[in-house]
Design a protein around this motif. Structure first.
Motif, PDB file in Angstrom:
ATOM      1  N   ARG A  19       0.146  -0.950  -0.220  1.00  0.00           N
ATOM      2  CA  ARG A  19       0.099   0.420  -0.159  1.00  0.00           C
ATOM      3  C   ARG A  19       0.565   0.961   0.072  1.00  0.00           C
ATOM      4  O   ARG A  19       1.018   1.984  -0.661  1.00  0.00           O
ATOM      5  N   GLN A  22       2.235   1.735  -3.464  1.00  0.00           N
ATOM      6  CA  GLN A  22       0.900   2.922  -4.540  1.00  0.00           C
ATOM      7  C   GLN A  22       0.420   4.031  -4.207  1.00  0.00           C
ATOM      8  O   GLN A  22       0.570   4.714  -5.098  1.00  0.00           O
ATOM      9  N   SER A  83      -4.124   2.494  -8.349  1.00  0.00           N
ATOM     10  CA  SER A  83      -3.406   2.994  -7.292  1.00  0.00           C
ATOM     11  C   SER A  83      -3.853   3.549  -6.087  1.00  0.00           C
ATOM     12  O   SER A  83      -3.515   2.493  -5.258  1.00  0.00           O
ATOM     13  N   ASN A  86      -7.106   1.703  -5.456  1.00  0.00           N
ATOM     14  CA  ASN A  86      -6.385  -0.586  -5.331  1.00  0.00           C
ATOM     15  C   ASN A  86      -7.575  -1.712  -5.744  1.00  0.00           C
ATOM     16  O   ASN A  86      -7.674  -2.317  -5.693  1.00  0.00           O
TER      17      ASN A  86
END
Length: 310
Positions: A19, A22, A83, A86
Protein backbone atom coordinates in the motif's frame (compact mmCIF):
# COMPACT_ATOMS: atom_id res chain seq x y z
CA UNK A 1 -13.04 -19.12 -19.63
CA UNK A 2 -15.69 -17.56 -21.90
CA UNK A 3 -14.66 -15.23 -24.68
CA UNK A 4 -14.42 -11.53 -23.86
CA UNK A 5 -17.45 -9.38 -24.64
CA UNK A 6 -18.20 -5.68 -24.40
CA UNK A 7 -19.18 -6.31 -20.77
CA UNK A 8 -15.80 -7.85 -19.89
CA UNK A 9 -13.34 -6.32 -17.47
CA UNK A 10 -9.56 -6.38 -17.71
CA UNK A 11 -7.18 -6.33 -14.74
CA UNK A 12 -4.17 -4.09 -15.19
CA UNK A 13 -0.87 -4.75 -13.48
CA UNK A 14 0.11 -2.39 -10.65
CA UNK A 15 3.64 -1.38 -9.77
CA UNK A 16 3.30 -3.00 -6.34
CA UNK A 17 0.86 -4.72 -3.99
CA UNK A 18 2.31 -2.86 -1.00
CA UNK A 19 0.00 0.00 0.00
CA UNK A 20 2.76 2.50 0.81
CA UNK A 21 4.41 1.93 -2.56
CA UNK A 22 1.03 2.31 -4.30
CA UNK A 23 0.56 5.71 -2.63
CA UNK A 24 4.14 6.71 -3.52
CA UNK A 25 3.53 5.66 -7.14
CA UNK A 26 0.28 7.66 -7.28
CA UNK A 27 1.94 10.80 -5.87
CA UNK A 28 4.98 10.45 -8.16
CA UNK A 29 2.86 9.92 -11.27
CA UNK A 30 0.60 12.83 -10.27
CA UNK A 31 3.60 15.18 -9.97
CA UNK A 32 4.99 13.99 -13.30
CA UNK A 33 1.58 14.36 -14.95
CA UNK A 34 1.05 17.89 -13.63
CA UNK A 35 4.58 18.90 -14.69
CA UNK A 36 3.99 17.51 -18.20
CA UNK A 37 0.65 19.31 -18.49
CA UNK A 38 2.13 22.60 -17.23
CA UNK A 39 5.15 22.42 -19.54
CA UNK A 40 3.27 21.46 -22.68
CA UNK A 41 0.38 23.87 -22.08
CA UNK A 42 2.96 26.63 -21.53
CA UNK A 43 4.52 25.84 -24.92
CA UNK A 44 1.08 25.89 -26.57
CA UNK A 45 0.30 29.24 -24.93
CA UNK A 46 3.63 30.86 -25.86
CA UNK A 47 3.62 29.65 -29.46
CA UNK A 48 0.03 30.88 -29.85
CA UNK A 49 0.37 34.31 -28.23
CA UNK A 50 3.88 35.38 -29.30
CA UNK A 51 3.94 36.38 -32.98
CA UNK A 52 7.71 35.93 -33.06
CA UNK A 53 7.11 32.21 -32.58
CA UNK A 54 4.72 31.92 -35.54
CA UNK A 55 7.29 30.01 -37.58
CA UNK A 56 7.24 26.45 -38.97
CA UNK A 57 9.48 25.12 -36.19
CA UNK A 58 7.19 26.37 -33.42
CA UNK A 59 4.06 25.43 -35.36
CA UNK A 60 5.24 21.81 -35.30
CA UNK A 61 6.34 22.17 -31.68
CA UNK A 62 2.83 23.29 -30.73
CA UNK A 63 1.41 20.20 -32.45
CA UNK A 64 3.95 18.07 -30.59
CA UNK A 65 2.83 19.56 -27.27
CA UNK A 66 -0.81 18.75 -28.08
CA UNK A 67 0.25 15.17 -28.79
CA UNK A 68 2.25 14.91 -25.58
CA UNK A 69 -0.65 16.16 -23.47
CA UNK A 70 -2.82 13.44 -24.98
CA UNK A 71 -0.16 10.73 -24.88
CA UNK A 72 0.54 11.05 -21.18
CA UNK A 73 -3.18 11.41 -20.41
CA UNK A 74 -3.94 7.94 -21.80
CA UNK A 75 -2.26 5.74 -19.15
CA UNK A 76 -1.24 8.01 -16.26
CA UNK A 77 -4.56 9.29 -14.78
CA UNK A 78 -6.03 5.78 -14.86
CA UNK A 79 -2.88 4.37 -13.26
CA UNK A 80 -3.01 7.03 -10.53
CA UNK A 81 -6.66 6.26 -9.81
CA UNK A 82 -6.00 2.52 -9.71
CA UNK A 83 -3.21 2.97 -7.17
CA UNK A 84 -5.25 5.28 -4.95
CA UNK A 85 -8.33 3.02 -4.97
CA UNK A 86 -6.34 -0.25 -5.01
CA UNK A 87 -8.57 -1.30 -7.91
CA UNK A 88 -6.73 -2.25 -11.11
CA UNK A 89 -9.77 -2.98 -13.26
CA UNK A 90 -10.53 -1.32 -16.61
CA UNK A 91 -13.62 -1.84 -18.75
CA UNK A 92 -13.54 -3.38 -22.20
CA UNK A 93 -14.39 -0.06 -23.85
CA UNK A 94 -11.82 1.70 -21.67
CA UNK A 95 -9.20 -0.75 -22.89
CA UNK A 96 -10.23 -0.29 -26.53
CA UNK A 97 -10.05 3.49 -26.08
CA UNK A 98 -6.54 3.28 -24.64
CA UNK A 99 -5.31 1.18 -27.58
CA UNK A 100 -6.90 3.48 -30.16
CA UNK A 101 -5.72 6.79 -28.72
CA UNK A 102 -2.26 5.47 -27.89
CA UNK A 103 -1.60 4.48 -31.51
CA UNK A 104 -3.27 7.63 -32.82
CA UNK A 105 -1.00 9.90 -30.80
CA UNK A 106 2.18 7.80 -30.85
CA UNK A 107 2.10 7.28 -34.63
CA UNK A 108 1.32 10.95 -35.22
CA UNK A 109 4.22 11.89 -32.96
CA UNK A 110 6.67 9.73 -34.91
CA UNK A 111 5.48 11.30 -38.18
CA UNK A 112 5.67 14.79 -36.69
CA UNK A 113 9.18 14.24 -35.33
CA UNK A 114 10.17 13.18 -38.86
CA UNK A 115 8.66 16.37 -40.28
CA UNK A 116 10.49 18.43 -37.64
CA UNK A 117 13.82 16.90 -38.69
CA UNK A 118 13.02 17.84 -42.31
CA UNK A 119 12.22 21.38 -41.16
CA UNK A 120 15.61 21.66 -39.42
CA UNK A 121 17.34 20.17 -42.49
CA UNK A 122 15.86 22.80 -44.80
CA UNK A 123 16.50 25.63 -42.29
CA UNK A 124 20.20 24.77 -41.89
CA UNK A 125 21.19 23.20 -45.21
CA UNK A 126 18.99 25.32 -47.55
CA UNK A 127 18.26 28.56 -45.67
CA UNK A 128 17.66 30.64 -48.80
CA UNK A 129 14.85 28.33 -49.93
CA UNK A 130 13.37 27.84 -46.45
CA UNK A 131 10.48 30.31 -46.73
CA UNK A 132 9.45 28.85 -50.09
CA UNK A 133 9.65 25.17 -49.12
CA UNK A 134 8.27 25.53 -45.59
CA UNK A 135 5.36 27.81 -46.42
CA UNK A 136 2.35 27.95 -44.12
CA UNK A 137 0.31 25.80 -46.52
CA UNK A 138 3.07 23.18 -46.72
CA UNK A 139 3.37 23.06 -42.92
CA UNK A 140 -0.38 22.57 -42.51
CA UNK A 141 -0.34 19.76 -45.08
CA UNK A 142 2.58 18.02 -43.31
CA UNK A 143 0.88 18.27 -39.92
CA UNK A 144 -2.44 17.06 -41.36
CA UNK A 145 -0.68 14.12 -43.04
CA UNK A 146 0.91 13.20 -39.71
CA UNK A 147 -2.48 13.17 -37.98
CA UNK A 148 -4.01 11.19 -40.86
CA UNK A 149 -1.31 8.52 -40.69
CA UNK A 150 -1.88 8.26 -36.94
CA UNK A 151 -5.63 7.86 -37.42
CA UNK A 152 -5.26 5.10 -40.01
CA UNK A 153 -2.71 3.23 -37.91
CA UNK A 154 -4.89 3.51 -34.80
CA UNK A 155 -7.93 2.13 -36.63
CA UNK A 156 -5.95 -0.84 -37.99
CA UNK A 157 -4.32 -1.72 -34.65
CA UNK A 158 -7.56 -1.41 -32.70
CA UNK A 159 -9.61 -3.40 -35.20
CA UNK A 160 -7.12 -6.26 -35.53
CA UNK A 161 -6.18 -6.44 -31.83
CA UNK A 162 -9.78 -7.04 -30.78
CA UNK A 163 -10.78 -9.08 -33.83
CA UNK A 164 -9.52 -12.32 -32.29
CA UNK A 165 -11.47 -13.72 -29.30
CA UNK A 166 -9.66 -13.58 -25.97
CA UNK A 167 -10.20 -16.57 -23.71
CA UNK A 168 -7.32 -16.52 -21.25
CA UNK A 169 -7.26 -14.87 -17.83
CA UNK A 170 -8.03 -11.15 -18.36
CA UNK A 171 -4.86 -10.01 -16.60
CA UNK A 172 -2.93 -7.44 -18.65
CA UNK A 173 0.69 -7.49 -17.47
CA UNK A 174 1.08 -3.76 -18.04
CA UNK A 175 -0.13 -0.60 -16.30
CA UNK A 176 -2.26 0.24 -19.35
CA UNK A 177 -3.78 -1.71 -22.24
CA UNK A 178 -0.79 -2.27 -24.51
CA UNK A 179 -1.04 -4.49 -27.57
CA UNK A 180 1.71 -7.07 -26.87
CA UNK A 181 0.11 -7.97 -23.54
CA UNK A 182 -3.39 -8.07 -25.07
CA UNK A 183 -2.22 -10.41 -27.83
CA UNK A 184 -1.02 -12.88 -25.19
CA UNK A 185 -4.68 -13.22 -24.06
CA UNK A 186 -5.96 -14.29 -27.48
CA UNK A 187 -7.39 -17.76 -28.02
CA UNK A 188 -5.46 -18.14 -31.27
CA UNK A 189 -2.55 -16.62 -33.16
CA UNK A 190 -3.52 -13.07 -34.20
CA UNK A 191 -1.83 -12.97 -37.60
CA UNK A 192 -3.58 -9.79 -38.72
CA UNK A 193 -2.34 -7.66 -35.82
CA UNK A 194 1.17 -9.09 -36.07
CA UNK A 195 1.26 -8.03 -39.74
CA UNK A 196 0.07 -4.54 -38.78
CA UNK A 197 2.74 -4.35 -36.05
CA UNK A 198 5.41 -5.45 -38.53
CA UNK A 199 4.33 -2.81 -41.05
CA UNK A 200 4.27 -0.15 -38.32
CA UNK A 201 7.76 -1.06 -37.18
CA UNK A 202 9.06 -0.94 -40.76
CA UNK A 203 7.53 2.51 -41.28
CA UNK A 204 8.89 3.70 -37.93
CA UNK A 205 12.33 2.44 -38.92
CA UNK A 206 11.98 4.28 -42.23
CA UNK A 207 11.18 7.47 -40.31
CA UNK A 208 14.22 6.91 -38.09
CA UNK A 209 16.48 6.40 -41.13
CA UNK A 210 15.08 9.58 -42.72
CA UNK A 211 15.73 11.49 -39.49
CA UNK A 212 19.24 10.04 -39.27
CA UNK A 213 20.10 11.02 -42.85
CA UNK A 214 18.70 14.51 -42.24
CA UNK A 215 20.94 14.95 -39.22
CA UNK A 216 24.01 13.67 -41.02
CA UNK A 217 23.52 16.48 -43.55
CA UNK A 218 22.70 18.95 -40.78
CA UNK A 219 25.79 18.19 -38.70
CA UNK A 220 28.09 18.21 -41.73
CA UNK A 221 26.74 21.68 -42.59
CA UNK A 222 26.92 22.92 -39.00
CA UNK A 223 30.57 21.90 -38.66
CA UNK A 224 31.40 24.15 -41.61
CA UNK A 225 29.83 27.21 -39.94
CA UNK A 226 32.74 29.57 -39.05
CA UNK A 227 30.89 31.23 -36.18
CA UNK A 228 31.09 29.38 -32.88
CA UNK A 229 27.80 31.00 -31.81
CA UNK A 230 26.12 29.81 -34.99
CA UNK A 231 27.31 26.25 -34.45
CA UNK A 232 26.15 26.35 -30.83
CA UNK A 233 22.68 27.58 -31.80
CA UNK A 234 22.29 24.90 -34.48
CA UNK A 235 23.40 22.10 -32.15
CA UNK A 236 21.15 23.37 -29.33
CA UNK A 237 18.04 22.99 -31.52
CA UNK A 238 19.03 19.73 -33.26
CA UNK A 239 20.66 17.53 -30.63
CA UNK A 240 17.70 17.63 -28.19
CA UNK A 241 15.35 16.65 -31.02
CA UNK A 242 17.58 13.71 -31.93
CA UNK A 243 17.70 12.57 -28.29
CA UNK A 244 13.89 12.63 -28.00
CA UNK A 245 13.46 10.65 -31.22
CA UNK A 246 16.03 8.02 -30.23
CA UNK A 247 14.56 7.56 -26.75
CA UNK A 248 10.99 7.35 -28.02
CA UNK A 249 11.62 4.90 -30.87
CA UNK A 250 14.23 2.69 -29.18
CA UNK A 251 12.06 2.03 -26.11
CA UNK A 252 9.03 1.32 -28.31
CA UNK A 253 11.01 -1.07 -30.52
CA UNK A 254 12.35 -2.92 -27.49
CA UNK A 255 8.86 -3.31 -26.02
CA UNK A 256 7.27 -4.60 -29.23
CA UNK A 257 10.11 -6.85 -30.43
CA UNK A 258 11.05 -8.34 -27.08
CA UNK A 259 9.40 -11.73 -26.38
CA UNK A 260 6.97 -11.43 -23.50
CA UNK A 261 8.04 -13.25 -20.31
CA UNK A 262 5.74 -15.94 -18.96
CA UNK A 263 5.41 -14.11 -15.64
CA UNK A 264 4.79 -10.38 -15.01
CA UNK A 265 7.95 -8.32 -15.32
CA UNK A 266 8.78 -4.98 -13.70
CA UNK A 267 11.13 -4.36 -16.63
CA UNK A 268 8.16 -4.26 -19.03
CA UNK A 269 6.51 -1.61 -16.85
CA UNK A 270 9.66 0.51 -16.75
CA UNK A 271 10.22 0.23 -20.51
CA UNK A 272 6.66 1.33 -21.24
CA UNK A 273 7.23 4.40 -19.06
CA UNK A 274 9.99 5.45 -21.47
CA UNK A 275 7.64 5.69 -24.47
CA UNK A 276 4.48 6.86 -22.69
CA UNK A 277 5.60 9.09 -19.81
CA UNK A 278 9.18 10.25 -20.44
CA UNK A 279 8.76 12.00 -23.85
CA UNK A 280 5.86 14.24 -22.73
CA UNK A 281 7.84 15.38 -19.69
CA UNK A 282 11.16 15.71 -21.55
CA UNK A 283 9.96 17.70 -24.57
CA UNK A 284 9.03 20.86 -22.61
CA UNK A 285 12.33 20.73 -20.70
CA UNK A 286 14.36 20.35 -23.88
CA UNK A 287 12.49 22.80 -26.08
CA UNK A 288 11.72 25.53 -23.53
CA UNK A 289 14.47 25.70 -20.91
CA UNK A 290 17.27 25.45 -23.50
CA UNK A 291 15.60 27.66 -26.10
CA UNK A 292 16.36 31.40 -26.10
CA UNK A 293 13.29 32.30 -28.17
CA UNK A 294 10.98 30.44 -25.78
CA UNK A 295 12.60 32.02 -22.75
CA UNK A 296 12.25 35.47 -24.28
CA UNK A 297 8.58 34.82 -25.08
CA UNK A 298 8.04 33.68 -21.49
CA UNK A 299 9.59 36.89 -20.15
CA UNK A 300 7.39 38.96 -22.46
CA UNK A 301 4.33 37.03 -21.24
CA UNK A 302 5.28 37.73 -17.63
CA UNK A 303 5.79 41.44 -18.35
CA UNK A 304 2.43 41.62 -20.14
CA UNK A 305 0.76 39.90 -17.20
CA UNK A 306 2.34 42.35 -14.74
CA UNK A 307 1.12 45.36 -16.74
CA UNK A 308 -2.40 43.95 -17.00
CA UNK A 309 -2.55 43.24 -13.27
CA UNK A 310 -1.45 46.82 -12.51
Amino acid sequence: MDNFTSRSTFFLMGFSDIRKIQIFHAVLFLLIYLAALLGNLLIITLTTKDHCLHTPMYFFLKNLSFLDVGLISIPVPKSIMNSLTNDNTISFFGCVSQVFFFFLLATTEVALLTVMSYDRYIAICHPLRYDIIMSHGACVQMAASSWLSGSLNAILHTAFTFSTPMCRSPEVHQFFCDVPQLLSLACSFNTGELVVIALSLVLDFGCFVFIGISYIHIFSTVLRIPSRQGRSKAFSTCLPHLIVVTLFLSSGYFAYLRPLPKSPSLLDLLISVFYTVVPPIMNPLIYSLRNKDMNMALRKLKITGCFQSN
